[in-house]
Design an enzyme around this catalytic site. Structure first.
Site, PDB file in Angstrom:
ATOM      1  N   ARG A  36       0.821  -1.211   0.000  1.00 12.28           N
ATOM      2  CA  ARG A  36       0.000   0.000   0.000  1.00 12.28           C
ATOM      3  C   ARG A  36       0.858   1.264   0.000  1.00 12.28           C
ATOM      4  NH1 ARG A  36      -5.191  -1.369   3.874  1.00 12.28           N
ATOM      5  NH2 ARG A  36      -6.385  -2.316   2.193  1.00 12.28           N
ATOM      6  N   LYS A 197     -20.152 -15.946   1.257  1.00 13.16           N
ATOM      7  CA  LYS A 197     -21.578 -15.683   1.428  1.00 13.16           C
ATOM      8  C   LYS A 197     -22.223 -14.890   0.292  1.00 13.16           C
ATOM      9  CE  LYS A 197     -21.266 -13.939   5.611  1.00 13.16           C
ATOM     10  NZ  LYS A 197     -21.735 -13.341   6.836  1.00 13.16           N
ATOM     11  N   GLY A 347     -10.127  -8.710  -0.689  1.00 12.56           N
ATOM     12  CA  GLY A 347      -8.951  -9.059   0.099  1.00 12.56           C
ATOM     13  C   GLY A 347      -8.485 -10.489  -0.093  1.00 12.56           C
ATOM     14  N   GLY A 370     -13.054  -3.366   0.557  1.00 13.10           N
ATOM     15  CA  GLY A 370     -14.406  -2.831   0.756  1.00 13.10           C
ATOM     16  C   GLY A 370     -14.766  -1.786  -0.283  1.00 13.10           C
TER      17      GLY A 370
HETATM   18  P1  ADP Z   1     -12.934 -11.570  -0.935  1.00 18.08           P
HETATM   19  O1  ADP Z   1     -12.194 -11.136   0.300  1.00 18.08           O
HETATM   20  O2  ADP Z   1     -12.020 -11.863  -2.085  1.00 18.08           O
HETATM   21  O3  ADP Z   1     -14.033 -10.615  -1.292  1.00 18.08           O
HETATM   22  P2  ADP Z   1     -14.705 -13.266   0.584  1.00 18.08           P
HETATM   23  O4  ADP Z   1     -14.239 -12.619   1.852  1.00 18.08           O
HETATM   24  O5  ADP Z   1     -16.068 -12.963   0.114  1.00 18.08           O
HETATM   25  O6  ADP Z   1     -13.652 -12.972  -0.603  1.00 18.08           O
HETATM   26  O7  ADP Z   1     -14.623 -14.857   0.736  1.00 18.08           O
HETATM   27  C1  ADP Z   1     -13.439 -15.526   1.037  1.00 18.08           C
HETATM   28  C2  ADP Z   1     -13.660 -16.702   1.917  1.00 18.08           C
HETATM   29  O8  ADP Z   1     -14.628 -17.586   1.397  1.00 18.08           O
HETATM   30  C3  ADP Z   1     -12.407 -17.531   2.084  1.00 18.08           C
HETATM   31  O9  ADP Z   1     -11.989 -17.492   3.433  1.00 18.08           O
HETATM   32  C4  ADP Z   1     -12.814 -18.949   1.679  1.00 18.08           C
HETATM   33  O10 ADP Z   1     -12.284 -19.946   2.502  1.00 18.08           O
HETATM   34  C5  ADP Z   1     -14.310 -18.889   1.824  1.00 18.08           C
HETATM   35  N1  ADP Z   1     -14.972 -19.925   0.991  1.00 18.08           N
HETATM   36  C6  ADP Z   1     -14.890 -20.054  -0.341  1.00 18.08           C
HETATM   37  N2  ADP Z   1     -15.569 -21.150  -0.750  1.00 18.08           N
HETATM   38  C7  ADP Z   1     -16.088 -21.730   0.355  1.00 18.08           C
HETATM   39  C8  ADP Z   1     -16.886 -22.895   0.599  1.00 18.08           C
HETATM   40  N3  ADP Z   1     -17.279 -23.692  -0.422  1.00 18.08           N
HETATM   41  N4  ADP Z   1     -17.232 -23.164   1.867  1.00 18.08           N
HETATM   42  C9  ADP Z   1     -16.831 -22.372   2.868  1.00 18.08           C
HETATM   43  N5  ADP Z   1     -16.084 -21.262   2.721  1.00 18.08           N
HETATM   44  C10 ADP Z   1     -15.713 -20.941   1.470  1.00 18.08           C
HETATM   45 MG    MG Z   2     -12.693 -11.295   2.426  1.00 19.49          MG
END
Ligand code: ADP
Ligand code: MG
Length: 391
Positions: A36, A197, A347, A370
């Site tokens: 960063r 989610k 992230g 975010g």
């Molecule tokens: P980002 O930070 O890239 O936006 P998210 O925070 O939305 O991504 O999601 C990341 C998390 O989702 C990771 O910790 C990963 O382990 C979890 N994840 C991905 N697929 C599954 C799954 N099938 N079951 C449970 N957790 C999952």
């Molecule tokens: Mg995340």
């Protein structure tokens, strides 16, 4: 309309109050990851070379309005001096007479790093009086903190009420690349959405669905969509209250939405858990989906490779466990192999990309988790909306 940047105004001899995002991870009193800080160097170097006085403001961590030893910017000042190979005056506060004196004693090209703005509760409240005090340290306001642009705080939004406000180069690049992808993408335009989610990403899906040619859904959130299709998903992570929403999105999206046709399932949520691959409509009870399957990864790879624009947010599986990282790594590799415009935000997605050493193969890796999410949701970011535009 394109943002006005420091290149479009006269900065010579001016005090530039620059909001940067130096909210970096620390370990044992040193900066553990300086990406960063590096991302803001072009803006700082340009201002220095143009004869401005550079006054840097940032937050670090969540000190909740109190001065706290562990969130002092001392390690950041040290790393910044090292990266710039120049002196950086480190102020003991971010407002007040002593700081003003320090700033006003600088010669053109001088750099001052202000102490953590979140040592004041007024910062996150966007208190106008606090913003006015910060604004006394500059003749112009430069926002280069894309990572905090979704917050209307005193140092990201408030100061723009008192000073002419323009974008730094990092901010300009983030907004231009992602803005163009959303407004006038080269097609085919594919979005790859994953992560734990559905509820985190509903607004992203709703905003992107009408714009994209294909919407790829993987990760934990795909389970809710598979349930919406009537599949058994065993004991997989699911959001039961979002199944109806998923159904309506599937109806709206039709052929555009691609879901996993096969999945990696495991007995337990553990790295060494017994696992196997099954078709998505054959998931047994007592098993959980932890990754997309190989056939799905191939299909997603094909769609990504054909895309002229690809935006990826959210891992395809539990990539933190090597046994369930293949789908995510396949998407990262497909993005790397693509000749189109490739953009990654989020992230965990960026962490996966770093793990695969593929970050430098992307057109753009967003520095704001975010903030990039809110940008993809089509929302106006307060730290961007307050900047002047070119017409
Ligand atoms: P980002 O930070 O890239 O936006 P998210 O925070 O939305 O991504 O999601 C990341 C998390 O989702 C990771 O910790 C990963 O382990 C979890 N994840 C991905 N697929 C599954 C799954 N099938 N079951 C449970 N957790 C999952
Ligand atoms: Mg995340």
């Amino acid at each position: 309309m394109p943002l006005m940047t420091i290149r479009d105004i006269d900065v010579k001899g001016k005090r530039a109050l620059v909001r940067v995002d130096f909210n970096v991870p620390l370990e044992n009193g040193t900066v553990a990851d300086d990406n960063r800080i590096k991302a803001a160097l072009p803006t700082i170097q340009y201002l220095v070379e143009s004869g401005a006085i550079v006054v840097l403001a940032t937050h670090l961590g969540r000190p909740k309005g109190k001065r706290m030893e562990e969130f002092l910017l001392t390690p950041v000042a040290e790393r910044l001096r090292f990266l710039l190979d120049r002196p950086v005056a480190y102020a003991s506060d971010c407002i007040g007479d002593a700081v003003e004196g320090l700033v006003n004693s600088q010669k053109p090209g001088g750099i001052v790093l202000l102490e953590n703005v979140r040592f004041y509760a007024e910062e996150e409240k966007n208190d106008p009086e606090f913003a006015r005090k910060l604004a006394r340290l500059g003749d112009i306001f430069v926002n280069d903190a894309f990572g905090t642009a979704h917050r209307a705080h005193a140092s990201t939004r408030g100061v723009a009420d008192y000073l002419p406000a323009v974008a730094g180069f990092l901010m300009q690049e983030e907004v231009a690349i992602m803005g163009r992808a959303l407004a006038e993408p080269d097609r085919p335009f594919v979005a790859i959405i994953g992560g734990a989610k559905v509820s985190d990403k509903i607004m992203v899906i709703e905003n992107l669905l009408p714009k994209v040619d294909s919407l790829i859904i993987g990760g934990g959130m795909a389970n809710t969509f598979m349930r919406a299709k009537g599949y058994n998903i065993g004991k997989s992570l699911v959001e039961a209250d979002k199944v109806d929403l998923a159904k309506s999105l599937l109806t709206k999206g039709g052929e555009k939405i691609l879901l996993p046709s096969d999945v990696v399932i495991a007995r337990e949520f553990k790295p060494e858990a017994e696992n196997t691959v099954v078709s998505s409509d054959r998931i047994p009870d007592d098993w959980m989906v932890l990754d997309i399957g190989p056939e799905t990864a191939m299909g997603f790879t094909e769609a990504i490779k054909q895309a002229k624009t690809a935006i990826w947010n959210g891992p395809m599986g539990v990539f933190e466990m090597p046994a369930f990282a293949r789908g995510t790594l396949a998407v990262a590799q497909a993005m790397a192999d693509s000749e189109g415009c490739t953009i990654v935000g989020g992230g965990d997605s960026v962490a996966a990309l770093d793990m695969a050493h593929l970050a430098d193969k992307m057109t753009h890796v967003s520095t704001g988790g975010g903030a990039s999410l809110e940008f993809l949701e089509g929302r106006e970011l307060p730290g961007v909306a307050c900047l002047q535009t070119k017409d």
